[in-house]
Design an enzyme around this catalytic site. Structure first.
Site, PDB file in Angstrom:
ATOM      1  N   SER A 236      22.337  23.924 -17.869  1.00 44.08           N
ATOM      2  CA  SER A 236      22.692  25.136 -18.595  1.00 44.08           C
ATOM      3  C   SER A 236      23.832  25.835 -17.876  1.00 44.08           C
ATOM      4  O   SER A 236      23.941  25.768 -16.654  1.00 44.08           O
ATOM      5  CB  SER A 236      21.478  26.058 -18.703  1.00 44.08           C
ATOM      6  OG  SER A 236      21.608  27.162 -17.828  1.00 44.08           O
ATOM      7  N   LYS A 237      24.667  26.495 -18.677  1.00 41.02           N
ATOM      8  CA  LYS A 237      25.845  27.083 -18.044  1.00 41.02           C
ATOM      9  C   LYS A 237      25.485  28.279 -17.177  1.00 41.02           C
ATOM     10  O   LYS A 237      26.261  28.661 -16.318  1.00 41.02           O
ATOM     11  CB  LYS A 237      26.914  27.419 -19.080  1.00 41.02           C
ATOM     12  CG  LYS A 237      26.542  28.467 -20.076  1.00 41.02           C
ATOM     13  CD  LYS A 237      27.735  28.756 -20.978  1.00 41.02           C
ATOM     14  CE  LYS A 237      27.308  29.640 -22.123  1.00 41.02           C
ATOM     15  NZ  LYS A 237      28.288  29.669 -23.196  1.00 41.02           N
ATOM     16  N   ARG A 238      24.321  28.847 -17.398  1.00 43.35           N
ATOM     17  CA  ARG A 238      23.923  29.971 -16.540  1.00 43.35           C
ATOM     18  C   ARG A 238      23.433  29.487 -15.179  1.00 43.35           C
ATOM     19  O   ARG A 238      23.598  30.149 -14.184  1.00 43.35           O
ATOM     20  CB  ARG A 238      22.823  30.794 -17.214  1.00 43.35           C
ATOM     21  CG  ARG A 238      23.373  31.849 -18.145  1.00 43.35           C
ATOM     22  CD  ARG A 238      22.265  32.587 -18.864  1.00 43.35           C
ATOM     23  NE  ARG A 238      21.427  31.678 -19.630  1.00 43.35           N
ATOM     24  CZ  ARG A 238      21.779  31.147 -20.795  1.00 43.35           C
ATOM     25  NH1 ARG A 238      22.937  31.451 -21.334  1.00 43.35           N
ATOM     26  NH2 ARG A 238      20.970  30.321 -21.436  1.00 43.35           N
TER      27      ARG A 238
END
Ligand code: GLU
Length: 467
Positions: A236-238
């Site tokens: 996930s980009k987070r």
């Protein structure tokens, strides 16, 4: 029939490594079958789209070798440009009775079914509503039978049609939803194989029903396994570093990244090495060899691949590849302090040591900065008790030495013996005094390239700091 695959990103401002993997698998299929790779930008979510993101997608694709100039490449097409066809398809489904208007609110559905997350209950199916602002268009799924999805990775899955709710295909303001627009574009672009991420699996029976209802033979599907991090969580980009660009910025070579991504969920049938150039992988690529199991994005392995690719470069190519990290803004020295001839001398030494190009700066900064960097951790590691005596002895021997790596080694050895130190221990304070670091290029060569005066000045400065 020519194989036509497509890569259909929604522009979101960064190019995800998972997207890169999907693009590469599509590319490999297109190229291997003499087919076409269609780039379609799914840009209907206008609020989030920016034109520069499209340029970003095209240049990211070029970075991984998917070039607009290649005859297999087609597009880009823009989903937003096909809006008339989306509306026409919605109208066709309505006119043919395969879709109906519905004015139910979610609350009403919940009230009727007693379940907050139940699917649509079919309330408006037979009400014969016409279009009016605020009425959504729902696809009428068949009452019985099953929809058999044939997936080249997962095999056949039968979905009972009863279990597929009547889903919305156009909003109350008439705009089509992703599910419909995506199908209409695939139909119009005569896509024969849809190869995409596993997260779209649940859309597939619905989309296949729409293909059929619009009068077309559905494509062959292939859903690629999800990519996970070391905790087996979906990337996930987070949480994870997922932007292709970030890897390139750090100094990953595109060829290494491509090689690594090709192996995320797939492996060549011959039991040849994992590290091999894209064309060799493409030649063996078959989408049906992709696994269902989730694929671990192992950054350490990617880094090891990258190190191998760096070592495989010839020295001039390595020097070229390092350039972005040898100049402002990435390099901390001034342009006039940089000397390409000096860099060329140490380049082969660095090439065998770094795994990511961005590491080069830290290996050679001692040559181009007036003073070595200050790294307190390195300082306390290198400057153990007795360091000053060692530095004093080294300075004395080095001052008298002729200036080449061999003589420098002999001088430091003499000083070490006098101090009763092994060479390893003896070198540490000298390395830290001269380079500011505990790890680096071979010490004697480093001093040779730095020069006698600067070496002695730095040893003096370190002794002053110790005092
Ligand atoms: N635009 C969709 C996405 O970014 C693509 C869906 C598809 O490949 O069918 O996930």
């Amino acid at each position: 029939m020519t194989t036509r695959v497509r890569f259909a990103p929604s522009p979101t401002g960064m190019f995800h490594v998972g997207g890169a993997r999907s693009a590469l698998f599509n590319w490999a299929v297109a190229r291997r079958t003499g087919g076409r790779f269609v780039l379609r930008i799914e840009d209907t979510d206008q609020a989030r789209n920016k034109p520069e993101w499209v340029t970003g997608i095209i240049s990211a694709l070029a970075t991984i070798g998917i070039s607009e100039a290649d005859p297999a490449f087609e597009g880009p097409y823009f989903q937003s440009a096909n809006a008339d066809a989306h509306r026409a398809a919605a109208a066709q489904l309505y006119t043919s009775g395969r879709a109906y208007y519905c004015d139910c609110t979610r609350e009403q559905v919940t009230e009727r079914t007693g379940k907050p997350d139940a699917g649509y209950d079919g309330h408006c199916r037979e009400r014969g509503l016409d279009y009016a602002q605020g009425r959504a268009l729902r696809f009428r799924t068949p009452d019985d039978g099953e929809t058999v999805v044939s997936d080249r990775i997962r095999g056949e899955t039968a979905f009972p049609n009863r279990a597929i709710e009547d889903f919305v295909i156009a909003r109350g303001d008439g705009t089509p939803l992703f599910l419909l627009a995506n199908v209409v574009d695939d139909v119009d672009e005569t896509i024969t194989e849809v190869i995409r991420g596993e997260e779209h699996l649940s859309n597939t029976p619905k989309q296949q029903l729409m293909w059929e209802a619009l009068g077309h033979t559905p494509p062959v599907w292939a859903h690629l396994p999800v990519i996970v991090n070391e905790k087996r969580q979906k990337l996930s980009k987070r949480r994870d570093k997922v932007a292709l660009e970030d890897y390139i910025e750090e100094g990953y070579l595109p060829d290494a990244v491509v090689n690594y991504l090709m192996l995320l969920g797939w492996g060549p049938r011959d039991s040849g090495p994992e590290i091999r150039p894209y064309p060799e992988l493409e030649a063996q690529f078959d989408i049906s060899d992709v696994t269902k199991a989730s694929a671990f994005f192992d950054v350490a392995k990617l880094k090891a691949f990258n190190g191998e690719y760096i070592r495989a470069l010839d020295v001039p190519a390595f020097i070229d590849a390092c350039q972005p990290w040898l100049h402002a803004p990435r390099a901390p020295w001034t342009e006039d302090a940089y000397d390409p001839a000096v860099f060329a001398t140490v380049a082969p030494l660095a090439q065998s040591r770094i795994a990511v190009l961005g590491e080069i700066t830290g290996y050679v900064d001692f040559l181009f900065l007036d003073e070595p960097v200050t790294d307190e951790a390195a300082w306390s590691k290198g400057m153990k008790p007795g360091a000053d005596d060692m530095l004093e002895a080294a300075a004395k021997e080095l001052a008298a030495a002729s200036w080449n790596a061999e003589a420098i080694r002999a001088a430091i050895e003499t000083a070490a013996t006098a101090q009763g130190l092994k060479m390893g221990k003896a070198q540490a304070p000298v390395r830290v005094a001269v380079t500011g670091r505990t790890i680096g290029l071979p010490l004697f060569e480093s001093l040779e390239v730095l020069g006698k005066d600067r070496t002695l000045t730095r040893i003096e400065a370190a002794r002053a700091k110790l005092a």
